[in-house]
Design an enzyme around this catalytic site. Structure first.
Site, mmCIF file in Angstrom:
data_model
loop_
_atom_site.group_PDB
_atom_site.id
_atom_site.type_symbol
_atom_site.label_atom_id
_atom_site.label_comp_id
_atom_site.label_asym_id
_atom_site.label_seq_id
_atom_site.Cartn_x
_atom_site.Cartn_y
_atom_site.Cartn_z
ATOM 1 N N LYS A 45 15.549 45.649 -10.833
ATOM 2 C CA LYS A 45 16.173 44.604 -11.192
ATOM 3 C C LYS A 45 17.293 43.989 -10.438
ATOM 4 C CE LYS A 45 15.576 46.081 -15.956
ATOM 5 N NZ LYS A 45 16.205 46.995 -17.150
ATOM 6 N N GLY A 46 17.846 45.128 -9.630
ATOM 7 C CA GLY A 46 19.230 45.155 -9.006
ATOM 8 C C GLY A 46 19.295 43.948 -8.028
ATOM 9 N N ASP A 101 18.693 45.733 -3.326
ATOM 10 C CA ASP A 101 20.332 45.782 -3.539
ATOM 11 C C ASP A 101 20.735 46.606 -2.497
ATOM 12 O OD1 ASP A 101 19.170 47.950 -4.832
ATOM 13 O OD2 ASP A 101 20.075 47.517 -6.742
ATOM 14 N N ASP A 104 20.320 53.821 -0.221
ATOM 15 C CA ASP A 104 21.137 54.947 -0.538
ATOM 16 C C ASP A 104 20.360 56.187 0.397
ATOM 17 O OD1 ASP A 104 23.055 56.777 -1.616
ATOM 18 O OD2 ASP A 104 21.684 57.094 -3.603
ATOM 19 N N ASP A 160 24.177 48.505 -11.257
ATOM 20 C CA ASP A 160 24.510 48.565 -12.815
ATOM 21 C C ASP A 160 25.114 50.124 -12.768
ATOM 22 O OD1 ASP A 160 21.860 49.795 -11.758
ATOM 23 O OD2 ASP A 160 21.664 50.209 -14.121
HETATM 24 P P1 IMP Z 1 17.407 55.310 -2.683
HETATM 25 O O1 IMP Z 1 15.986 55.687 -2.841
HETATM 26 O O2 IMP Z 1 18.173 56.418 -2.761
HETATM 27 O O3 IMP Z 1 17.886 54.727 -1.349
HETATM 28 O O4 IMP Z 1 17.810 54.663 -4.019
HETATM 29 C C1 IMP Z 1 18.231 53.382 -4.118
HETATM 30 C C2 IMP Z 1 18.357 53.206 -5.681
HETATM 31 O O5 IMP Z 1 19.392 53.795 -6.219
HETATM 32 C C3 IMP Z 1 18.833 51.485 -5.695
HETATM 33 O O6 IMP Z 1 17.861 50.821 -5.893
HETATM 34 C C4 IMP Z 1 19.790 51.482 -6.798
HETATM 35 O O7 IMP Z 1 18.962 51.423 -8.173
HETATM 36 C C5 IMP Z 1 20.376 53.082 -6.902
HETATM 37 N N1 IMP Z 1 21.668 53.105 -6.350
HETATM 38 C C6 IMP Z 1 22.340 53.849 -5.419
HETATM 39 N N2 IMP Z 1 23.523 53.988 -5.261
HETATM 40 C C7 IMP Z 1 23.885 53.215 -6.215
HETATM 41 C C8 IMP Z 1 25.144 52.433 -6.741
HETATM 42 O O8 IMP Z 1 26.329 52.780 -6.036
HETATM 43 N N3 IMP Z 1 25.344 51.908 -7.685
HETATM 44 C C9 IMP Z 1 24.132 51.472 -8.602
HETATM 45 N N4 IMP Z 1 23.064 51.826 -8.213
HETATM 46 C C10 IMP Z 1 22.949 52.609 -7.020
HETATM 47 MG MG MG Z 2 19.753 51.147 -10.429
#
Ligand code: IMP
Ligand code: MG
Length: 176
Positions: A45-46, A101, A104, A160
């Protein structure tokens, strides 16, 4: 969630975010100026907020698609995702832009990218509003980055805390 905004510090104001998105839209239009159409995949959703504002500022003809994926908790090592909502269209031979969005650890986008590449698009690029570079565990090529952000938990403009705060019009962060 009560008083969420009171706990937030502004990282990027509404005006700053819109200005940065206009710059990204211009850059994307430049890069795709010779193509007939671009399939833009909004990752729910982000990224809904970011994607809508981005495509409204673009001139390139687009097809708007959405996908929703979730990472399996506790599988950070494999980074497997499950698709909760898939595309409505076949992307083989098409030019495709994923809009997410935040990147990470990179596990979500890496898995999503692999999945979409297996469908044989003509091209596949990635746009993210925020990049938490220091948290990266796996490398993923990201073509458009709104902001490289510090390792803080961001909230607002799609981000969120347990589903709250997505509609806050600026990007804030929670103070530790
Ligand atoms: P990754 O697989 O670790 O790159 O995860 C990315 C997902 O983690 C994003 O789509 C977000 O839903 C969530 N996420 C990571 N950091 C944040 C943050 O600071 N605020 C909100 N959601 C986050
Ligand atoms: Mg999220």
């Amino acid at each position: 969630m009560e008083n969420l905004e009171e706990k937030l510090k502004v990282l990027y104001s509404e005006e700053e975010v819109q200005k940065r998105i206009a710059e990204l839209a211009k850059q994307i239009d430049e890069d795709y100026k010779d193509i007939k159409e671009l399939i833009v995949i909004c990752i729910l959703k982000g990224a809904a907020f970011f994607t809508v504002d981005l495509v409204k500022k673009m001139k390139t003809p687009i097809i708007f698609e959405v996908m929703q994926v979730s990472s399996y908790s506790g599988t950070e090592t494999t980074g497997a995702i499950s698709i909760k909502k898939d595309l409505d269209c076949d992307i083989s031979g098409k030019d495709v832009l994923i809009v997410e969005d935040i990147i990470d650890t990179g596990y979500t986008l890496r898995a999503l990218r692999q999945d979409l590449l297996s469908r044989k698009p003509n091209s596949l690029k990635i746009a993210v509003l925020a990049d938490k570079k220091e948290r990266r565990k796996v490398e993923v090529p990201v073509d458009y980055v709104g902001y490289e952000i510090p390792n803080k938990f961001v909230v607002g403009y799609g981000f969120d805390v347990d589903e709250y705060g997505r509609n806050i019009p600026y990007v804030g962060y929670l103070e530790n």
